[in-house]
Design a protein around this motif. Structure first.
Motif, short mmCIF file in Angstrom:
data_model
loop_
_atom_site.label_atom_id
_atom_site.label_comp_id
_atom_site.label_asym_id
_atom_site.label_seq_id
_atom_site.Cartn_x
_atom_site.Cartn_y
_atom_site.Cartn_z
N PRO A 17 0.80 -1.23 0.00
CA PRO A 17 0.00 0.00 0.00
C PRO A 17 0.83 1.27 0.00
CG PRO A 17 -0.16 -1.14 2.12
CD PRO A 17 0.52 -2.08 1.17
N GLU A 18 2.05 1.24 0.56
CA GLU A 18 2.88 2.45 0.57
C GLU A 18 3.25 2.86 -0.85
OE1 GLU A 18 3.36 0.10 4.28
OE2 GLU A 18 3.65 -0.36 2.16
N ALA A 19 3.60 1.88 -1.69
CA ALA A 19 3.92 2.18 -3.08
C ALA A 19 2.66 2.56 -3.84
CB ALA A 19 4.59 0.97 -3.73
N LEU A 20 1.57 1.86 -3.61
CA LEU A 20 0.31 2.18 -4.30
C LEU A 20 -0.15 3.59 -3.98
CD1 LEU A 20 -2.08 1.27 -6.04
CD2 LEU A 20 -3.15 0.40 -3.94
N ARG A 21 0.03 4.02 -2.75
CA ARG A 21 -0.36 5.39 -2.39
C ARG A 21 0.41 6.41 -3.22
NH1 ARG A 21 0.73 9.74 1.04
NH2 ARG A 21 -1.18 10.71 1.87
N LEU A 22 1.73 6.21 -3.35
CA LEU A 22 2.52 7.11 -4.18
C LEU A 22 2.03 7.09 -5.62
CD1 LEU A 22 6.30 6.76 -3.20
CD2 LEU A 22 4.92 8.83 -3.24
N CYS A 23 1.76 5.91 -6.13
CA CYS A 23 1.27 5.79 -7.50
C CYS A 23 -0.04 6.57 -7.67
CB CYS A 23 1.06 4.31 -7.83
SG CYS A 23 0.49 4.00 -9.52
N LEU A 24 -0.97 6.40 -6.75
CA LEU A 24 -2.26 7.09 -6.86
C LEU A 24 -2.10 8.61 -6.68
CD1 LEU A 24 -4.48 4.54 -4.92
CD2 LEU A 24 -4.61 5.09 -7.36
N LEU A 25 -1.20 9.03 -5.83
CA LEU A 25 -0.94 10.47 -5.71
C LEU A 25 -0.39 11.04 -7.01
CD1 LEU A 25 0.60 10.75 -2.11
CD2 LEU A 25 -1.72 11.33 -2.84
N SER A 26 0.46 10.26 -7.69
CA SER A 26 0.98 10.74 -8.98
C SER A 26 -0.12 10.76 -10.05
CB SER A 26 2.16 9.88 -9.44
OG SER A 26 1.77 8.59 -9.87
N LEU A 98 4.81 2.08 -9.42
CA LEU A 98 5.32 3.12 -10.32
C LEU A 98 4.87 4.50 -9.87
CD1 LEU A 98 4.50 1.54 -13.82
CD2 LEU A 98 6.62 1.33 -12.50
N ILE A 99 5.73 5.48 -10.08
CA ILE A 99 5.37 6.89 -9.95
C ILE A 99 5.31 7.46 -11.36
CG2 ILE A 99 6.06 9.13 -9.02
CD1 ILE A 99 7.60 7.59 -6.84
N GLN A 138 6.50 11.41 -1.56
CA GLN A 138 6.57 12.50 -2.53
C GLN A 138 6.34 11.93 -3.93
OE1 GLN A 138 6.32 15.24 -4.62
NE2 GLN A 138 7.06 16.19 -2.72
N PRO A 139 5.23 12.27 -4.59
CA PRO A 139 4.90 11.62 -5.86
C PRO A 139 5.53 12.26 -7.10
CG PRO A 139 3.10 13.04 -5.22
CD PRO A 139 4.14 13.14 -4.11
N ARG A 140 6.61 12.98 -6.92
CA ARG A 140 7.32 13.55 -8.06
C ARG A 140 8.78 13.12 -8.03
NH1 ARG A 140 5.30 19.83 -8.96
NH2 ARG A 140 3.06 19.38 -9.18
N VAL A 141 9.30 12.78 -9.20
CA VAL A 141 10.70 12.37 -9.32
C VAL A 141 11.36 13.27 -10.36
CG1 VAL A 141 12.29 10.50 -9.86
CG2 VAL A 141 10.08 9.98 -8.77
#
Length: 282
Positions: A17-26, A98-99, A138-141
């Motif tokens: 879920p930690e990675a999925l949250r970043l993905c959804l924020l992006s 993914l972001i 942070q959903p930006r790279v």
């Protein structure tokens, strides 16, 4: 000016879920939003459902959670269920680790063309950068920051993306990744979606590409567009690869178009117009 089609973004996930949250924020930060987002959940525990419920009220488009019980690696099956649930004519497919670059959806829609499907690539993040990004949520790279690989995959350049689309490895079925692909839904129905004979990691994405090509479609590449940053994790178990390679070889030799165990079995169970969350019992 190109008129964009209605699009569903399908995000595959399993217990991260930690990675999925970043993905959804992006996804929320996209310059062009998809019309709906479908999380294709291959048996995660309740933490993933709780995350989706928490994000749903403020999410800018319809956010759907399609879940199935954990019975081992069943990626083809959960993708088929998500496709069946989709209410849009264009499917963009990613993984939940993914972001997305802020023009990811825009870039994909710009390359959508009848009679074709699209295969993209990814930018690998190293372990240190991945851990830092997950901690900060942070959903930006930034494309030039340290910890990134695949230099030429980091940039969204629309004119170069259009130029490369029909020139980069268009016949190479191995030059694709299931974590970054796009299809017309009608074409997926035509080949019966993903082949559920695949029960281990690998080659299910190449096999569906073979059947789409056998059906007369062309593959387009999304280079210098559709940029995604892949959060580091240990590699998947590849024990099933030899068997999966055999399935892929068979589809190539037999010139298969329609798989026997695929998408059509779920169409009667999906109600995309009303669906908010769906658990398939099939």
């Amino acid at each position: 000016m190109k008129t964009f089609s209605k699009s569903s973004l399908i995000i595959s996930t399993y217990n991260w879920p930690e990675a999925l949250r970043l993905c959804l924020l992006s996804v929320k930060e996209q310059s062009v939003l998809p019309d709906e987002v479908i999380v294709a959940d291959d048996g995660s525990t309740g933490a993933t459902a709780e995350l989706i419920e928490a994000l749903r009220p403020a999410f800018p488009v319809r956010l759907i959670h399609v879940w199935q019980a954990d019975e081992g690696f069943q990626l083809s099956k959960i993708r088929n269920k998500a496709i069946a649930t989709s209410s849009c004519d264009y499917i963009i497919q990613i993984d939940g680790d993914l972001i997305l670059h802020r023009h990811f959806i825009k870039d994909h829609l710009a390359l959508s063309k009848r009679g074709t499907f699209v295969a993209g690539s990814r930018v690998l993040m190293n372990k240190e950068l991945s851990e830092k990004t997950l901690h900060q949520q942070q959903p930006r790279v930034a494309p030039f920051q340290s910890g990134l690989g695949n230099f030429s995959n980091r940039f969204s350049i629309s004119w170069l993306s259009r130029y490369m689309a029909d020139r980069y490895k268009t016949q190479d079925i191995f030059a694709l990744r299931g974590c970054n692909m796009a299809f017309w839904r009608d074409d997926l129905l035509r080949v019966n979606g993903y082949n559920e004979i695949f029960h281990a990691w690998g080659r299910e994405d190449n096999e569906i590409a073979v059947r789409l090509l056998n059906a007369g479609l062309r593959k387009r590449a999304i280079k210098f567009g559709g940029v995604v940053f892949h959060i580091y994790h240990p590699e998947a178990d590849r024990a099933g690869c030899p068997e999966n390679e055999a399935y892929l070889t068979d589809a190539r030799l037999q010139k298969t178009v329609f798989c026997s165990l695929g998408l059509h079995q779920y169409l009667h169970a999906a109600e995309p117009a009303q669906l908010v969350e769906k658990e398939f019992a099939l």
